[in-house]
Write an enzyme that holds these catalytic residues in place. Structure first.
Site, mmCIF file in Angstrom:
data_model
loop_
_atom_site.group_PDB
_atom_site.id
_atom_site.type_symbol
_atom_site.label_atom_id
_atom_site.label_comp_id
_atom_site.label_asym_id
_atom_site.label_seq_id
_atom_site.Cartn_x
_atom_site.Cartn_y
_atom_site.Cartn_z
ATOM 1 N N THR A 38 14.805 -28.236 38.633
ATOM 2 C CA THR A 38 14.267 -26.875 38.705
ATOM 3 C C THR A 38 12.753 -27.010 38.939
ATOM 4 O OG1 THR A 38 13.683 -26.763 36.363
ATOM 5 C CG2 THR A 38 15.952 -26.128 36.952
ATOM 6 N N SER A 87 12.805 -24.052 29.206
ATOM 7 C CA SER A 87 12.024 -24.353 27.999
ATOM 8 C C SER A 87 10.819 -23.448 27.748
ATOM 9 C CB SER A 87 11.528 -25.806 28.069
ATOM 10 O OG SER A 87 10.548 -25.936 29.085
ATOM 11 N N THR A 132 14.529 -27.509 19.029
ATOM 12 C CA THR A 132 13.151 -27.082 18.792
ATOM 13 C C THR A 132 12.978 -26.467 17.407
ATOM 14 O OG1 THR A 132 11.517 -25.441 19.495
ATOM 15 C CG2 THR A 132 13.796 -24.914 19.972
ATOM 16 N N ASP A 133 11.749 -26.496 16.898
ATOM 17 C CA ASP A 133 11.470 -25.841 15.613
ATOM 18 C C ASP A 133 11.517 -24.314 15.730
ATOM 19 O OD1 ASP A 133 9.113 -25.424 17.041
ATOM 20 O OD2 ASP A 133 7.780 -26.239 15.499
ATOM 21 N N GLU A 134 11.504 -23.795 16.985
ATOM 22 C CA GLU A 134 11.471 -22.336 17.147
ATOM 23 C C GLU A 134 12.736 -21.657 16.629
ATOM 24 O OE1 GLU A 134 9.944 -20.719 20.710
ATOM 25 O OE2 GLU A 134 8.466 -22.301 20.964
ATOM 26 N N TYR A 157 14.427 -17.490 24.383
ATOM 27 C CA TYR A 157 14.461 -18.964 24.432
ATOM 28 C C TYR A 157 14.979 -19.527 23.113
ATOM 29 C CZ TYR A 157 12.715 -23.721 23.790
ATOM 30 O OH TYR A 157 12.612 -25.057 23.471
ATOM 31 N N LYS A 161 18.439 -21.617 22.176
ATOM 32 C CA LYS A 161 18.452 -22.967 21.594
ATOM 33 C C LYS A 161 19.205 -22.946 20.251
ATOM 34 C CE LYS A 161 16.707 -26.319 22.840
ATOM 35 N NZ LYS A 161 17.150 -27.405 23.745
ATOM 36 N N ILE A 213 -6.051 -16.396 26.397
ATOM 37 C CA ILE A 213 -5.619 -16.574 24.998
ATOM 38 C C ILE A 213 -4.883 -15.305 24.582
ATOM 39 C CG2 ILE A 213 -6.384 -17.038 22.621
ATOM 40 C CD1 ILE A 213 -7.067 -19.274 24.613
#
Ligand code: NAD
Ligand code: DAU
Length: 350
Positions: A38, A87, A132-134, A157, A161, A213
């Site tokens: 991708t 991701s 992932t920690d998410e 996302y 996951k 930001i």
């Protein structure tokens, strides 16, 4: 060759580091790298190991069920290290379905193909799912994510996951498929696509463009050098206990604004600019929808049980990363041409 191991997503950021580590370290293991290529997958990332006798690249889509089944029939894999995924959180907000397809359906296709290929004999077989920690959601000012923290994903996302993690566990409990899972914090390092905060800022500083930001800049992430994540994956693949989860993190929390200040100062030194020059590019922009406030990993289990710990300080890893991007101008130029321009305009109203 003693074994054949499938690594999915090996042309991406973390996957390319894992493929390189395994190909170089285990010359008696045949590594098959399956990647759809991708926008995030790039064979340039692996050109240094491309000709190794124990390495084969296969282009293909994990969402394509019959392709995946045929691949398992062709190679009779002993193990799988599954990294292929969509991701990027911002892309999941604009296109959730692609995340459901790749991250959930793609994972189930691999689980089914492994189960079919391995039949009733799971001895010396292993399916390692990289997560992932998410999946744990968001933290307040204190506390850490442990392996026991309840799942509470909050972006398309992280929800995709989390769903894939649940399916991997379900295959362990229902079919005794020999699985292991890890949940890691934010990675940084060479070869990361410049949609993510650190390489995006490095590229923009080089180009003299604003550093966007989100919100108040006080969102906090726990950063780990990608090579240390690859080392952890190596350790867990061979020594992790089946059915278990391992959290991986750097004990290295930074508010985004503080991290970008540090990065600006490093870039000023590397580019020979007056101190403070790059900080002037910092621009506060509209916040990410549903932005998770803070992630922080308790990595006590992997440290105590498997003896893994990070090998570099953040300052060392970040300096190495900045120097890699500056030395690899062509790589950065190639990945930021074409579709990247359109993505950037849409995401940042540029
Ligand atoms: P990445 O986006 O850089 O790479 C993903 C790779 O997967 C690319 O090479 C892409 O071509 C490939 N891919 C995507 N869809 C595919 C499909 N349908 N079939 C086959 N290949 C496909 O991602 P990354 O940052 O290297 O992350 C790798 C894994 O690690 C992901 O599972 C991610 O959830 C997880 N993870 C990432 C981080 C991080 O900070 N980047 C932290 C923890 C866990
Ligand atoms: O925690 C692990 C996760 O880390 C991985 O699972 C994901 O695949 C990976 O993308 C990463 O997710 P984040 O959303 O934390 O990473 P990102 O680099 O996109 O953003 C880091 C922080 O910086 C986050 O708080 C959002 C903020 N940010 C990001 C971008 C791209 C900005 O302020 N401005 C930006 O332009």
């Amino acid at each position: 060759m003693k074994q054949t191991v499938l690594i999915t997503g090996g042309a991406g950021f973390i996957g390319s580091h894992v493929v390189r580590l395994f190909v170089e370290k285990y010359q008696d293991i045949h590594i098959i790298n399956l990647d759809k290529l991708t926008y995030a997958g790039n064979l340039e990332n692996l050109k240094d190991i491309d000709n190794c006798a124990n390495y084969t690249f296969v282009k293909g889509d994990i969402v394509d069920r019959s392709f995946v089944e045929n691949l398992f029939e062709q190679y009779q894999f002993d193990g799988v290290i599954h990294l292929a995924a969509e991701s990027h959180v911002d892309r999941s907000i604009s296109n959730p379905l692609e995340f459901v397809e790749t991250n959930i359906i793609g994972t189930v296709n691999l689980l089914n193909a492994a189960k079919k290929s391995w039949g009733d004999d799971f001895s010396n077989k292993r399916f390692y799912h990289v997560s992932t920690d998410e999946v744990y959601g968001t933290l307040g000012a204190t506390g850490l994510f442990t392996e026991e923290t309840a799942y509470d994903p909050r972006s398309p996302y992280s929800a995709s996951k989390a769903s894939s993690d649940h399916l991997v566990r379900a295959y362990f409990h229902t079919y005794q498929l020999p699985v292991v899972i890890s949940n890691c914090s934010n990675n940084y390092g060479s070869h990361q696509f410049p949609e993510k905060l650190i390489p995006l800022c490095i590229n923009n500083i080089k180009e003299g463009k604003p550093l966007p930001i989100y919100g108040d800049g006080k969102y906090t992430r726990d950063w780990l050098w990608v090579n240390d994540h690859a080392r952890a994956i190596d350790t867990i693949y061979f020594n992790g206990v089946l059915g278990q989860t391992y959290n991986i993190g750097g004990h290295n929390e930074w508010k985004n604004i503080d991290l970008v200040h540090l990065l600006c100062d490093l870039m000023d030194i590397e580019l020979g600019k007056t101190e403070g020059t790059s900080r002037q590019l910092i621009t506060f922009v509209t916040d990410r929808q549903g932005h998770d406030r803070r992630y922080a990993i308790d990595a006590a289990k992997i440290e105590a049980v498997l003896g893994w710990k990070p090998s570099v300080t953040f300052q060392e890893g970040l300096k190495n990363t900045v120097q890699w991007y500056l030395a690899n101008h062509e790589w950065l130029k190639n990945v930021t041409s074409g579709n990247y321009q359109k993505y950037y305009q849409d995401q940042y109203n540029d």
